[in-house]
Motif scaffolding. Structure first.
Motif, PDB file in Angstrom:
ATOM      1  N   ARG A 198       0.592  -1.380  -0.281  1.00  0.00           N
ATOM      2  CA  ARG A 198       0.030  -0.240   0.262  1.00  0.00           C
ATOM      3  C   ARG A 198       0.937   1.487  -0.033  1.00  0.00           C
ATOM      4  O   ARG A 198       0.579   2.786  -0.756  1.00  0.00           O
ATOM      5  N   ASP A 199       1.704   1.362   1.307  1.00  0.00           N
ATOM      6  CA  ASP A 199       2.697   2.066   0.874  1.00  0.00           C
ATOM      7  C   ASP A 199       3.766   3.188  -0.623  1.00  0.00           C
ATOM      8  O   ASP A 199       3.857   3.896  -1.117  1.00  0.00           O
ATOM      9  N   LYS A 200       3.882   1.574  -1.262  1.00  0.00           N
ATOM     10  CA  LYS A 200       4.611   2.041  -2.475  1.00  0.00           C
ATOM     11  C   LYS A 200       3.690   1.876  -3.821  1.00  0.00           C
ATOM     12  O   LYS A 200       3.544   2.670  -4.510  1.00  0.00           O
ATOM     13  N   ASP A 235       0.260   3.965  -2.923  1.00  0.00           N
ATOM     14  CA  ASP A 235       0.569   5.631  -2.594  1.00  0.00           C
ATOM     15  C   ASP A 235       1.399   6.684  -3.280  1.00  0.00           C
ATOM     16  O   ASP A 235       1.553   7.618  -3.767  1.00  0.00           O
ATOM     17  N   TYR A 236       3.456   5.942  -3.275  1.00  0.00           N
ATOM     18  CA  TYR A 236       4.183   6.361  -3.646  1.00  0.00           C
ATOM     19  C   TYR A 236       3.870   7.203  -4.570  1.00  0.00           C
ATOM     20  O   TYR A 236       4.022   8.160  -5.664  1.00  0.00           O
ATOM     21  N   ILE A 237       3.112   5.828  -5.389  1.00  0.00           N
ATOM     22  CA  ILE A 237       3.986   5.797  -6.866  1.00  0.00           C
ATOM     23  C   ILE A 237       2.298   6.640  -7.064  1.00  0.00           C
ATOM     24  O   ILE A 237       2.545   7.380  -8.226  1.00  0.00           O
ATOM     25  N   HIS A 238       1.248   6.601  -6.769  1.00  0.00           N
ATOM     26  CA  HIS A 238      -0.059   7.392  -7.246  1.00  0.00           C
ATOM     27  C   HIS A 238       0.424   9.416  -6.850  1.00  0.00           C
ATOM     28  O   HIS A 238       0.042   9.885  -7.474  1.00  0.00           O
ATOM     29  N   ALA A 239       1.135   8.974  -5.846  1.00  0.00           N
ATOM     30  CA  ALA A 239       1.138  10.953  -5.613  1.00  0.00           C
ATOM     31  C   ALA A 239       2.176  11.094  -5.876  1.00  0.00           C
ATOM     32  O   ALA A 239       2.127  12.990  -6.736  1.00  0.00           O
ATOM     33  N   ASN A 240       3.389  10.591  -6.337  1.00  0.00           N
ATOM     34  CA  ASN A 240       4.309  11.379  -7.969  1.00  0.00           C
ATOM     35  C   ASN A 240       3.650  11.601  -8.726  1.00  0.00           C
ATOM     36  O   ASN A 240       3.987  13.014  -9.462  1.00  0.00           O
ATOM     37  N   LYS A 264       2.250  15.248  -7.123  1.00  0.00           N
ATOM     38  CA  LYS A 264       3.575  16.038  -7.436  1.00  0.00           C
ATOM     39  C   LYS A 264       4.470  16.487  -8.506  1.00  0.00           C
ATOM     40  O   LYS A 264       4.761  17.245  -8.223  1.00  0.00           O
TER      41      LYS A 264
END
Length: 73
Positions: free
Chosen positions: A37-39, A41-46, A49
């Motif tokens: 989930r963390d990974k 979220d990181y990919i989607h947030a990029n 960003k």
């Protein structure tokens, strides 16, 4: 050796004089659902960003829209 490490530094990196580790993508073992989930979220947030979209699910071909429609993971 320092001459080689200075040469290896990416031109756009202004926060360092030398580069030891190679830039790029490195495989990482996903050990738990939380880590997955963390990974994600990181990919989607990029996407947000970098200014490609206002919301991750608006990016065409992104899995973010699938997760948004399902109401979670």
């Amino acid at each position: 050796m320092l001459k080689r490490l200075r040469f290896a530094k990416c031109a756009h990196k202004h926060d360092r004089e030398f580069q030891f580790w190679q830039e790029g993508v490195h495989a990482e073992l996903i050990l738990s659902e939380t880590m997955m989930r963390d990974k994600l979220d990181y990919i989607h947030a990029n996407l947000v960003k970098r200014g490609y979209v206002n919301l991750p699910e608006h990016r065409r071909y992104s899995s973010a829209s699938n997760y948004a429609e399902q109401g979670g993971y």
